[in-house]
Each structure stands twice: as structure tokens, then as C-alpha cells.
Design a protein around this motif. Structure first.
Motif, PDB file in Angstrom:
ATOM      1  N   GLU A 200       0.830  -1.204   0.000  1.00  0.00           N
ATOM      2  CA  GLU A 200       0.000   0.000   0.000  1.00  0.00           C
ATOM      3  C   GLU A 200       0.868   1.258   0.000  1.00  0.00           C
ATOM      4  O   GLU A 200       0.566   2.225  -0.709  1.00  0.00           O
ATOM      5  CB  GLU A 200      -0.935   0.005   1.207  1.00  0.00           C
ATOM      6  N   THR A 201       1.947   1.233   0.754  1.00  0.00           N
ATOM      7  CA  THR A 201       2.859   2.382   0.796  1.00  0.00           C
ATOM      8  C   THR A 201       3.520   2.588  -0.561  1.00  0.00           C
ATOM      9  O   THR A 201       3.635   3.715  -1.044  1.00  0.00           O
ATOM     10  CB  THR A 201       3.928   2.180   1.883  1.00  0.00           C
ATOM     11  N   GLN A 202       3.943   1.494  -1.189  1.00  0.00           N
ATOM     12  CA  GLN A 202       4.553   1.598  -2.515  1.00  0.00           C
ATOM     13  C   GLN A 202       3.566   2.160  -3.526  1.00  0.00           C
ATOM     14  O   GLN A 202       3.931   2.975  -4.380  1.00  0.00           O
ATOM     15  CB  GLN A 202       5.051   0.226  -2.979  1.00  0.00           C
ATOM     16  N   ASN A 203       2.315   1.740  -3.450  1.00  0.00           N
ATOM     17  CA  ASN A 203       1.295   2.271  -4.349  1.00  0.00           C
ATOM     18  C   ASN A 203       1.087   3.757  -4.127  1.00  0.00           C
ATOM     19  O   ASN A 203       0.940   4.526  -5.083  1.00  0.00           O
ATOM     20  CB  ASN A 203      -0.035   1.527  -4.174  1.00  0.00           C
TER      21      ASN A 203
ATOM     22  N   LYS B 124       4.821  14.078 -11.891  1.00  0.00           N
ATOM     23  CA  LYS B 124       5.193  14.093 -13.302  1.00  0.00           C
ATOM     24  C   LYS B 124       4.124  14.778 -14.149  1.00  0.00           C
ATOM     25  O   LYS B 124       4.433  15.412 -15.148  1.00  0.00           O
ATOM     26  CB  LYS B 124       5.415  12.677 -13.824  1.00  0.00           C
TER      27      LYS B 124
ATOM     28  N   LEU C  35       4.331  10.074  -7.261  1.00  0.00           N
ATOM     29  CA  LEU C  35       5.310  10.332  -8.331  1.00  0.00           C
ATOM     30  C   LEU C  35       4.611  10.602  -9.652  1.00  0.00           C
ATOM     31  O   LEU C  35       5.021  11.480 -10.421  1.00  0.00           O
ATOM     32  CB  LEU C  35       6.291   9.158  -8.450  1.00  0.00           C
ATOM     33  N   LEU C  36       3.562   9.856  -9.938  1.00  0.00           N
ATOM     34  CA  LEU C  36       2.812  10.086 -11.170  1.00  0.00           C
ATOM     35  C   LEU C  36       2.134  11.440 -11.150  1.00  0.00           C
ATOM     36  O   LEU C  36       2.071  12.134 -12.181  1.00  0.00           O
ATOM     37  CB  LEU C  36       1.789   8.977 -11.381  1.00  0.00           C
ATOM     38  N   ASN C  37       1.648  11.872 -10.004  1.00  0.00           N
ATOM     39  CA  ASN C  37       1.027  13.185  -9.884  1.00  0.00           C
ATOM     40  C   ASN C  37       2.068  14.290 -10.074  1.00  0.00           C
ATOM     41  O   ASN C  37       1.773  15.334 -10.648  1.00  0.00           O
ATOM     42  CB  ASN C  37       0.327  13.336  -8.533  1.00  0.00           C
TER      43      ASN C  37
ATOM     44  N   VAL D 232       3.290   5.899  -2.941  1.00  0.00           N
ATOM     45  CA  VAL D 232       4.470   6.602  -3.453  1.00  0.00           C
ATOM     46  C   VAL D 232       4.412   6.684  -4.975  1.00  0.00           C
ATOM     47  O   VAL D 232       4.685   7.737  -5.567  1.00  0.00           O
ATOM     48  CB  VAL D 232       5.768   5.900  -2.984  1.00  0.00           C
ATOM     49  N   SER D 233       4.036   5.600  -5.623  1.00  0.00           N
ATOM     50  CA  SER D 233       3.916   5.602  -7.085  1.00  0.00           C
ATOM     51  C   SER D 233       2.872   6.607  -7.545  1.00  0.00           C
ATOM     52  O   SER D 233       3.089   7.333  -8.522  1.00  0.00           O
ATOM     53  CB  SER D 233       3.544   4.204  -7.590  1.00  0.00           C
ATOM     54  N   ASP D 234       1.751   6.662  -6.857  1.00  0.00           N
ATOM     55  CA  ASP D 234       0.705   7.626  -7.205  1.00  0.00           C
ATOM     56  C   ASP D 234       1.218   9.053  -7.072  1.00  0.00           C
ATOM     57  O   ASP D 234       0.945   9.904  -7.924  1.00  0.00           O
ATOM     58  CB  ASP D 234      -0.531   7.426  -6.330  1.00  0.00           C
TER      59      ASP D 234
END
Length: 79
Positions: free
Chosen positions: A65-68, A78, A74-76, A70-72
């Protein structure tokens, strides 16, 4: 999320197994047959041995869940 559903199912199963072990122990103590008490002790030991696995699954789910998250983020950034 699927991970939460799996954890809830595991926790539910753990509670059911603990209740069954308690019922078996109660019957064994009522009957007072040493053979049943030995089986019950083995069953309880195996259930207690599974507790770290449940904690491990919960920790792994939290890390996913934490990785998701963080990925979200980072995508925001970008976008």
C-alpha cells in the motif's frame, strides 16, 4: 483492495481456528484422556506458530500500500 480482503479473510480464519482449538481443548479436558490433550497441545502449538505469518502478511500488505501511494504521488508530480 484485494490485499485488505485477503487479510480480513486470514484474520477471520485465524479466529475460527482459535475457537475450534479452544473447543477441542475443552472437550479433551472434560474427557480427561491424555491422548486427546497431547493432540490439542500440538494443534495449539501449530496455531500459535502461524501468528508470525499473519503479522508478516499484514506488514507485506502495508508495504505494498505504501509503494502504491508513493507511485501515485510520483505520477502526480510528473503530470
Amino acid at each position: 483492495m484485494t490485499i485488505n480482503n485477503n487479510l480480513n479473510a486470514m484474520n477471520s480464519s485465524e479466529l475460527q481456528i482459535n475457537q475450534m482449538a479452544s473447543n477441542i481443548a475443552q472437550v479433551a479436558n472434560t474427557v480427561a484422556d491424555p491422548q486427546f490433550q497431547e493432540v490439542t497441545a500440538d494443534l495449539i502449538d501449530s496455531i500459535v506458530g502461524q501468528i508470525p505469518k499473519v503479522i508478516s502478511y499484514q506488514a507485506n500488505a502495508q508495504s505494498v500500500e505504501t509503494q502504491n501511494a508513493v507511485s501515485d504521488m510520483l505520477l502526480n508530480i510528473k503530470a
